[in-house]
Design an enzyme around this catalytic site. Sequence first.
Site, PDB file in Angstrom:
ATOM      1  N   ARG A 149       2.259   0.510  16.693  1.00  0.00           N
ATOM      2  CA  ARG A 149       3.248   0.355  15.975  1.00  0.00           C
ATOM      3  C   ARG A 149       4.407  -0.609  16.445  1.00  0.00           C
ATOM      4  NH1 ARG A 149       1.630   5.496  15.794  1.00  0.00           N
ATOM      5  NH2 ARG A 149       1.098   6.470  13.766  1.00  0.00           N
ATOM      6  N   HIS A 165       7.526   8.621  16.208  1.00  0.00           N
ATOM      7  CA  HIS A 165       6.405   8.624  15.659  1.00  0.00           C
ATOM      8  C   HIS A 165       5.521   7.535  16.133  1.00  0.00           C
ATOM      9  CE1 HIS A 165       4.036   8.111  11.966  1.00  0.00           C
ATOM     10  NE2 HIS A 165       4.094   6.942  11.570  1.00  0.00           N
ATOM     11  N   ASN A 196       7.682   0.483  10.443  1.00  0.00           N
ATOM     12  CA  ASN A 196       7.568   0.607  11.631  1.00  0.00           C
ATOM     13  C   ASN A 196       7.974  -0.429  12.419  1.00  0.00           C
ATOM     14  OD1 ASN A 196       6.214   3.216  12.067  1.00  0.00           O
ATOM     15  ND2 ASN A 196       4.331   2.377  11.043  1.00  0.00           N
ATOM     16  N   ASN A 254       0.665  -1.160  -0.113  1.00  0.00           N
ATOM     17  CA  ASN A 254       0.082   0.016   0.081  1.00  0.00           C
ATOM     18  C   ASN A 254       0.839   1.231  -0.057  1.00  0.00           C
ATOM     19  OD1 ASN A 254      -2.600  -1.251  -0.021  1.00  0.00           O
ATOM     20  ND2 ASN A 254      -2.689  -1.463   2.021  1.00  0.00           N
ATOM     21  N   VAL A 255       1.890   1.425   1.111  1.00  0.00           N
ATOM     22  CA  VAL A 255       2.524   2.454   0.909  1.00  0.00           C
ATOM     23  C   VAL A 255       3.631   2.625  -0.015  1.00  0.00           C
ATOM     24  CG1 VAL A 255       4.295   3.904   2.359  1.00  0.00           C
ATOM     25  CG2 VAL A 255       2.152   2.663   3.403  1.00  0.00           C
ATOM     26  N   GLY A 256       4.357   1.465  -0.333  1.00  0.00           N
ATOM     27  CA  GLY A 256       5.189   1.529  -1.470  1.00  0.00           C
ATOM     28  C   GLY A 256       4.680   1.793  -2.915  1.00  0.00           C
ATOM     29  N   ARG A 307       0.352  -2.487  10.929  1.00  0.00           N
ATOM     30  CA  ARG A 307      -0.489  -2.906  12.244  1.00  0.00           C
ATOM     31  C   ARG A 307      -1.905  -3.222  11.826  1.00  0.00           C
ATOM     32  NH1 ARG A 307      -1.193   2.566  16.222  1.00  0.00           N
ATOM     33  NH2 ARG A 307      -0.962   3.942  14.508  1.00  0.00           N
ATOM     34  N   ARG A 334      -1.008  15.515   9.096  1.00  0.00           N
ATOM     35  CA  ARG A 334      -2.388  15.078   9.928  1.00  0.00           C
ATOM     36  C   ARG A 334      -2.738  16.596  11.012  1.00  0.00           C
ATOM     37  NH1 ARG A 334      -0.609   9.015  10.764  1.00  0.00           N
ATOM     38  NH2 ARG A 334      -1.662   8.156   8.587  1.00  0.00           N
ATOM     39  N   ASP A 354       2.983  13.087  10.346  1.00  0.00           N
ATOM     40  CA  ASP A 354       2.309  13.590  11.461  1.00  0.00           C
ATOM     41  C   ASP A 354       1.748  15.088  11.295  1.00  0.00           C
ATOM     42  OD1 ASP A 354       2.633  10.926  12.344  1.00  0.00           O
ATOM     43  OD2 ASP A 354       4.586  11.408  13.259  1.00  0.00           O
ATOM     44  N   ASP A 386       9.585  -5.913  -4.621  1.00  0.00           N
ATOM     45  CA  ASP A 386       8.929  -6.676  -3.648  1.00  0.00           C
ATOM     46  C   ASP A 386       9.269  -8.161  -3.734  1.00  0.00           C
ATOM     47  OD1 ASP A 386       6.171  -5.756  -1.852  1.00  0.00           O
ATOM     48  OD2 ASP A 386       6.499  -8.129  -1.925  1.00  0.00           O
ATOM     49  N   VAL A 436      10.667   3.789   6.271  1.00  0.00           N
ATOM     50  CA  VAL A 436       9.224   4.152   6.507  1.00  0.00           C
ATOM     51  C   VAL A 436       8.484   2.781   7.338  1.00  0.00           C
ATOM     52  CG1 VAL A 436       7.022   4.454   5.356  1.00  0.00           C
ATOM     53  CG2 VAL A 436       8.968   5.180   4.157  1.00  0.00           C
TER      54      VAL A 436
HETATM   55  N1  LIG Z   1       6.658   5.749   8.654  1.00  0.00           N
HETATM   56  C1  LIG Z   1       5.173   5.933   8.305  1.00  0.00           C
HETATM   57  O1  LIG Z   1       4.744   7.154   8.384  1.00  0.00           O
HETATM   58  C2  LIG Z   1       4.321   4.929   7.941  1.00  0.00           C
HETATM   59  C3  LIG Z   1       3.246   5.191   7.375  1.00  0.00           C
HETATM   60  C4  LIG Z   1       2.383   3.987   6.787  1.00  0.00           C
HETATM   61  C5  LIG Z   1       3.004   2.799   7.259  1.00  0.00           C
HETATM   62  N2  LIG Z   1       4.129   2.680   7.507  1.00  0.00           N
HETATM   63  C6  LIG Z   1       4.620   1.287   7.677  1.00  0.00           C
HETATM   64  O2  LIG Z   1       5.222   0.910   6.340  1.00  0.00           O
HETATM   65  C7  LIG Z   1       5.244  -0.541   6.233  1.00  0.00           C
HETATM   66  C8  LIG Z   1       4.511  -0.828   5.187  1.00  0.00           C
HETATM   67  O3  LIG Z   1       2.843  -0.729   5.180  1.00  0.00           O
HETATM   68  P1  LIG Z   1       2.087  -1.003   4.063  1.00  0.00           P
HETATM   69  O4  LIG Z   1       0.767  -0.687   4.461  1.00  0.00           O
HETATM   70  O5  LIG Z   1       2.610  -0.707   2.736  1.00  0.00           O
HETATM   71  O6  LIG Z   1       1.921  -2.594   4.098  1.00  0.00           O
HETATM   72  P2  LIG Z   1       1.893  -3.670   2.926  1.00  0.00           P
HETATM   73  O7  LIG Z   1       1.472  -5.107   3.706  1.00  0.00           O
HETATM   74  O8  LIG Z   1       0.681  -3.166   2.077  1.00  0.00           O
HETATM   75  O9  LIG Z   1       3.065  -3.989   1.989  1.00  0.00           O
HETATM   76  C9  LIG Z   1       4.255  -4.316   2.625  1.00  0.00           C
HETATM   77  C10 LIG Z   1       5.017  -4.933   1.217  1.00  0.00           C
HETATM   78  O10 LIG Z   1       6.155  -5.064   1.772  1.00  0.00           O
HETATM   79  C11 LIG Z   1       6.596  -6.505   1.228  1.00  0.00           C
HETATM   80  N3  LIG Z   1       7.689  -7.153   1.580  1.00  0.00           N
HETATM   81  C12 LIG Z   1       7.734  -7.884   2.875  1.00  0.00           C
HETATM   82  N4  LIG Z   1       9.033  -8.303   3.083  1.00  0.00           N
HETATM   83  C13 LIG Z   1       9.834  -7.906   2.076  1.00  0.00           C
HETATM   84  C14 LIG Z   1      11.142  -8.182   1.863  1.00  0.00           C
HETATM   85  N5  LIG Z   1      12.125  -8.691   2.639  1.00  0.00           N
HETATM   86  N6  LIG Z   1      11.764  -7.322   0.605  1.00  0.00           N
HETATM   87  C15 LIG Z   1      10.857  -6.756  -0.062  1.00  0.00           C
HETATM   88  N7  LIG Z   1       9.505  -6.477   0.113  1.00  0.00           N
HETATM   89  C16 LIG Z   1       9.097  -7.244   1.243  1.00  0.00           C
HETATM   90  C17 LIG Z   1       5.248  -7.429   1.191  1.00  0.00           C
HETATM   91  O11 LIG Z   1       5.306  -8.433   0.232  1.00  0.00           O
HETATM   92  C18 LIG Z   1       4.182  -6.260   0.968  1.00  0.00           C
HETATM   93  O12 LIG Z   1       3.970  -5.938  -0.405  1.00  0.00           O
HETATM   94  C19 LIG Z   1       4.629  -0.931   7.589  1.00  0.00           C
HETATM   95  O13 LIG Z   1       5.570  -1.270   8.623  1.00  0.00           O
HETATM   96  C20 LIG Z   1       3.629   0.161   8.252  1.00  0.00           C
HETATM   97  O14 LIG Z   1       3.484   0.090   9.418  1.00  0.00           O
HETATM   98  C21 LIG Z   1       4.827   3.533   8.085  1.00  0.00           C
HETATM   99  O1  LIG Z   2      -0.496   3.993  11.789  1.00  0.00           O
HETATM  100  C1  LIG Z   2       0.284   3.222  11.538  1.00  0.00           C
HETATM  101  O2  LIG Z   2       0.554   2.024  11.890  1.00  0.00           O
HETATM  102  C2  LIG Z   2       1.012   3.564  10.235  1.00  0.00           C
HETATM  103  C3  LIG Z   2       1.765   4.940  10.205  1.00  0.00           C
HETATM  104  O3  LIG Z   2       2.718   4.934  10.836  1.00  0.00           O
HETATM  105  C4  LIG Z   2       0.818   5.985  10.162  1.00  0.00           C
HETATM  106  O4  LIG Z   2       1.149   6.787  10.823  1.00  0.00           O
HETATM  107  O5  LIG Z   2      -0.011   5.920   9.361  1.00  0.00           O
END
Ligand SMILES: NC(=O)c1ccc[n+]([C@@H]2O[C@H](COP(=O)([O-])OP(=O)(O)OC[C@H]3O[C@@H](n4cnc5c(N)ncnc54)[C@H](O)[C@@H]3O)[C@@H](O)[C@H]2O)c1
Ligand SMILES: O=C(O)C[C@H](O)C(=O)O
Length: 311
Positions: A88, A175, A120, A10-12, A82, A151, A148, A32, A118
Amino acid sequence: MKVTVVGAGNVGASCADSISYRGIASEVVLLDIREGFAEGKAMDIMQCATNTGFNTRVSGVTNDYSKTANSDVVVITSGIPRKPGMTREELIGINAGIVKSVADNVLAHSPNAIIVVVSNPMDTMTYLTLKATGLPKNRIIGMGGALDSSRFRYYLSQALDKPSNDVSAMVIGGHGDTTMIPLTRLASYNGIPVSEFLSEEELAKVAAATMVGGATLTGLLGTSAWYAPGASVAYLVDSILNDQKKMIACSVFVEGEYGQNDICIGVPCIIGKNGVEQIVDIALNDAEKAAFAKSADAVRNMNADLKSVLA
Ligand SMILES: NC(=O)c1ccc[n+]([C@@H]2O[C@H](COP(=O)([O-])OP(=O)(O)OC[C@H]3O[C@@H](n4cnc5c(N)ncnc54)[C@H](O)[C@@H]3O)[C@@H](O)[C@H]2O)c1
Ligand SMILES: O=C(O)C[C@H](O)C(=O)O
């Protein structure tokens, strides 16, 4: 300029979409481990090009780091998100191993890249990346404060009933749901302190909503958010690649700034072509100082859990 995004979830994917839509980089590689997944996301994004008018080349690969070679910036989003009711911090067990192995692979092919973390718990994953790679501190940037702060500006704009872009505000600290510090005292509506328009009670509500902003979305969506996180990463990457020297709250390694050492935590930074070019060490009042010290303690405690991964 070339950007690799590891993790096409989702995020990537949202981040790759935002970077290409805005023409921030000439090339984006999505990687991925899920067979064909990054390839599919890249193809879908590329099929927007004629309708939205961008020329960025977006490609996807399944775990083939050779295709990421010589990236200028690498964004690490790989790992689990999460679910409702989780913090987180509970993600550390799985994500630490993923982030460490990804950071090693990335560096082997892009030794000069600036790395944006990015996954968590982001402050801890940023610290892990710094320690595991041994890269200079200016090249490891944790993305959290940009999100943040956006938001915080959103919730302020809702309370003011005015556009978010007329609101200026920043969140520093960790965070995490309890470690964020929305700097309400310094927030303004077109240069006028928001306290001129909102009561103390209203401002306290805005700050509280900001701190649990990610949890609120996770409750609504069943998984954590992605549009604003992806856009926040793109905003940060833009400042790096185009040397914009924007001031953005980022999780970076502190050495004395804000009275802290040996942790990565959110502080205002000048972000340019060298990554973190300056930490802006502003004077906090006593309450903000106490909140920052408490936040730093929580982030430091979390880092202690990395012992086995870093051993
Ligand atoms: N820092 C922030 O502000 C922030 C914001 C949103 C989400 N996040 C974090 O970002 C991360 C991803 O969230 P998401 O919603 O995209 O999750 P997601 O499950 O949609 O995507 C994660 C992807 O990582 C891939 N993956 C897992 N292991 C891997 C590896 N070894 N090599 C390559 N790819 C791999 C998975 O196949 C999956 O497609 C989570 O840890 C989430 O908590 C952080
Ligand atoms: O809330 C989360 O777990 C994902 C991310 O850190 C966010 O703030 O959206």
